[in-house]
Design a protein around this motif. Structure first.
Motif, short mmCIF file in Angstrom:
data_model
loop_
_atom_site.label_atom_id
_atom_site.label_comp_id
_atom_site.label_asym_id
_atom_site.label_seq_id
_atom_site.Cartn_x
_atom_site.Cartn_y
_atom_site.Cartn_z
N GLU A 108 0.81 -1.21 0.00
CA GLU A 108 0.00 0.00 0.00
C GLU A 108 0.85 1.26 0.00
N SER A 109 1.92 1.27 0.78
CA SER A 109 2.81 2.44 0.78
C SER A 109 3.43 2.63 -0.59
N PHE A 110 3.80 1.52 -1.21
CA PHE A 110 4.39 1.57 -2.55
C PHE A 110 3.43 2.24 -3.54
N LYS A 111 2.18 1.81 -3.53
CA LYS A 111 1.22 2.35 -4.48
C LYS A 111 0.93 3.83 -4.23
N VAL A 112 0.94 4.21 -2.97
CA VAL A 112 0.64 5.61 -2.62
C VAL A 112 1.81 6.53 -2.94
N LYS A 113 3.02 6.09 -2.64
CA LYS A 113 4.20 6.96 -2.75
C LYS A 113 4.83 6.98 -4.15
N LEU A 114 4.63 5.91 -4.92
CA LEU A 114 5.33 5.81 -6.19
C LEU A 114 5.06 6.98 -7.14
N PRO A 115 3.81 7.40 -7.36
CA PRO A 115 3.58 8.50 -8.31
C PRO A 115 4.37 9.75 -7.99
N THR A 116 4.45 10.09 -6.71
CA THR A 116 5.22 11.28 -6.31
C THR A 116 6.71 11.05 -6.50
N LEU A 117 7.19 9.87 -6.13
CA LEU A 117 8.61 9.56 -6.27
C LEU A 117 9.07 9.68 -7.72
N LEU A 118 8.23 9.19 -8.65
CA LEU A 118 8.62 9.19 -10.05
C LEU A 118 8.73 10.59 -10.63
N SER A 159 10.06 13.06 -8.81
CA SER A 159 11.05 13.75 -7.98
C SER A 159 12.46 13.34 -8.35
N ASN A 160 13.43 14.04 -7.73
CA ASN A 160 14.82 13.67 -7.97
C ASN A 160 15.27 12.51 -7.09
N GLN A 161 14.33 11.94 -6.33
CA GLN A 161 14.60 10.78 -5.50
C GLN A 161 14.06 9.50 -6.14
N LYS A 162 13.69 9.59 -7.40
CA LYS A 162 13.06 8.45 -8.04
C LYS A 162 14.02 7.27 -8.17
N PRO A 163 13.49 6.05 -8.13
CA PRO A 163 14.32 4.87 -8.34
C PRO A 163 14.67 4.72 -9.81
N ASP A 164 15.71 3.96 -10.09
CA ASP A 164 16.07 3.67 -11.48
C ASP A 164 15.15 2.60 -12.07
N LEU A 165 14.81 1.63 -11.25
CA LEU A 165 13.83 0.63 -11.67
C LEU A 165 12.93 0.32 -10.49
N PHE A 166 11.70 0.00 -10.79
CA PHE A 166 10.72 -0.22 -9.73
C PHE A 166 9.77 -1.34 -10.10
N PHE A 167 9.27 -2.00 -9.07
CA PHE A 167 8.35 -3.11 -9.25
C PHE A 167 7.07 -2.63 -9.94
N SER A 168 6.50 -3.49 -10.76
CA SER A 168 5.27 -3.12 -11.48
C SER A 168 4.36 -4.32 -11.59
N PHE A 169 3.06 -4.06 -11.36
CA PHE A 169 2.04 -5.09 -11.53
C PHE A 169 1.57 -5.18 -12.98
N SER A 170 2.17 -4.42 -13.85
CA SER A 170 1.84 -4.32 -15.28
C SER A 170 0.42 -3.79 -15.46
N GLU A 227 -0.31 4.42 -18.64
CA GLU A 227 -0.54 5.69 -17.95
C GLU A 227 0.79 6.33 -17.55
N GLN A 228 1.69 5.52 -17.01
CA GLN A 228 2.99 6.05 -16.61
C GLN A 228 3.82 6.48 -17.83
N GLN A 229 3.70 5.73 -18.92
CA GLN A 229 4.41 6.10 -20.14
C GLN A 229 3.91 7.45 -20.66
N SER A 230 2.61 7.65 -20.59
CA SER A 230 2.05 8.91 -21.08
C SER A 230 2.48 10.10 -20.23
#
Length: 419
Positions: free
Chosen positions: A66-76, A78-89, A95-98
């Motif tokens: 749940e934390s992952f789903k809530v925080k990921l949009p903001t992280l992506l 920001s300058n704190q974004k991960p290089d790769l991240f888990f995805s449920f496809s 949506e993220q590509q757009s």
């Protein structure tokens, strides 16, 4: 050119334009894993990549679902974004590509030989308009898992469940025998959604989903969809869940199942190792005392009688991530490492050349269900975010009696109309 000595079956070549820099940091954001031994497995993959590429530092951060789903949009963003991240496809990839937060890795993985280790279907789950933005790691299949000892105590045989009415009958029989029928982590909503989505798959099928999204015959508020919610409401009326289920998280529900609190749990094959890892006694239910049956058909349903529901899980690469990050992903989900995962019983890998390495009986059973499936639906991820969110809310409200089938489906339809 620099040759990276990676155990991914195919040598990966990097041009001198993008060598592995001495200060390269690869940041990985993952959901928490509860499979025994998995974190050690991942640490071993990190080390092998770092050893092959001196100066590279792979850093893995874990978050609960749940934390992952809530925080990921903001992280992506920001300058704190991960290089790769888990995805449920699912639809979230597009949506993220757009939004411009993903890196197109198509050319890189083709030129290095990485893509050759994955099927077109697997990569399609992480593609938009035939451009690839990530790679798959494993598939999953949701089914009714049950505690054999509690089933025997209740005097029932879940293997006899063929229809939804059969299931409801066994739920009532368990209650009558003093056995809590179902463990559910409704606080996180998606475990409750599994019931609604599986009923929909059986009753309206993928064509019904498509018709509703097109707004045909009232969309998600059509009589066919109201009937789906009516069946879920029938389950809720039996009050089959453990005490406090509305405040129980998914993580806690795994522990409760492993502690023998309830008989059934609708979940993916990952439940078997997860319940053992999180059970209070550190052991949980022995593997050979856990059974599984496919989600039952609904009499008169027009959907997919043998369709499966689950996930295609993997990783996406963030915009701006380095070639080194892409190469780490290729290493992580490549054939050699995924064979190791299969042999350890962690999951159902989808890399080429891994099928024969699946030895865990529960994973083998799940793989067999996927193999004979007429269709595979990927969780709620194929629906637009707002519609998926409404389905999550509706499912919880239906099983708790907080709404009617008509109002639940209208809630989902209202969100669809706002798109």
């Amino acid at each position: 050119m620099k040759l990276l000595n990676l155990s991914v079956g195919a040598a990966i070549l990097l041009t001198s334009v993008a060598p592995a820099l001495s200060d390269d940091i690869v940041k990985v954001l993952s959901i928490v894993t509860n499979r025994p031994g998995e974190t050690d497995y991942i640490a071993g993959i990190e080390k092998s990549f770092e050893d092959a590429n001196p100066g590279v530092d792979v850093q893995v951060e874990y978050m609960d679902d749940e934390s992952f789903k809530v925080k990921l949009p903001t992280l992506l963003q920001s300058n704190q974004k991960p290089d790769l991240f888990f995805s449920f496809s699912g639809g979230l990839v597009a949506e993220q590509q757009s939004q411009g937060v993903l890196r197109d890795i198509t050319d890189h993985i083709n030129s290095t030989g990485c893509a050759a280790q994955h099927s077109a279907g697997g990569m399609a789950s992480y593609s938009v308009d035939e451009r690839v933005y990530g790679l798959p790691m494993y598939a999953s299949n949701v089914a009714l898992y049950y505690n054999m000892d509690l089933a025997e105590k209740a005097g029932i045989d879940p293997q006899q469940i063929k229809t939804w009415d059969d299931f409801l009958g066994q739920v009532q029989a368990a209650k009558d025998a003093g056995v809590t029928p179902i463990v559910l982590g409704a606080k996180d909503r998606w475990p409750a959604m599994f019931y609604h989505a599986m009923l929909a798959l059986r009753m309206v099928g993928l064509e019904g989903y498509a018709a509703a999204m097109a707004g045909e015959n009232g969309g998600f508020a059509s009589p066919e969809w109201v009937a789906v919610s009516e069946q879920l409401a029938r389950l809720g009326e039996l009050e089959p869940f453990q005490s406090g289920y509305l405040d129980t998280t998914y993580d806690k529900s795994q522990t409760l199942f492993g502690d023998g609190v309830g008989m059934f749990m609708l979940m993916g094959e990952w439940l078997v190792p997860a319940q053992a890892a999180t059970a209070t006694d550190g052991k949980g239910i022995p593997k050979d005392r856990i059974g599984a049956v496919p989600f039952p058909v609904v009499e008169g349903g027009k959907g997919d009688a043998d369709g499966t529901f689950g996930g295609m899980n993997g990783w996406l690469i963030s915009a701006g991530a380095s070639d080194t990050a892409v190469d780490f992903l290729c290493h992580y989900v490549g054939t050699d490492n995924q064979r190791t995962a299969a042999e350890a019983g962690f999951w159902l890998p989808v890399a080429k050349g891994t099928a024969d390495a699946v030895s865990d009986p529960h994973n083998s059973w799940a793989a067999a269900q996927l193999g004979k499936s007429s269709s595979h639906t990927v969780f709620d991820q194929n629906l637009p975010g707002a519609v998926a969110g409404a389905q999550l809310d509706a499912a919880v409200d239906l099983i708790s009696g907080a709404t009617t089938p008509e109002d639940a489906q209208q809630l989902i339809e209202d969100e669809r109309q706002l798109l």
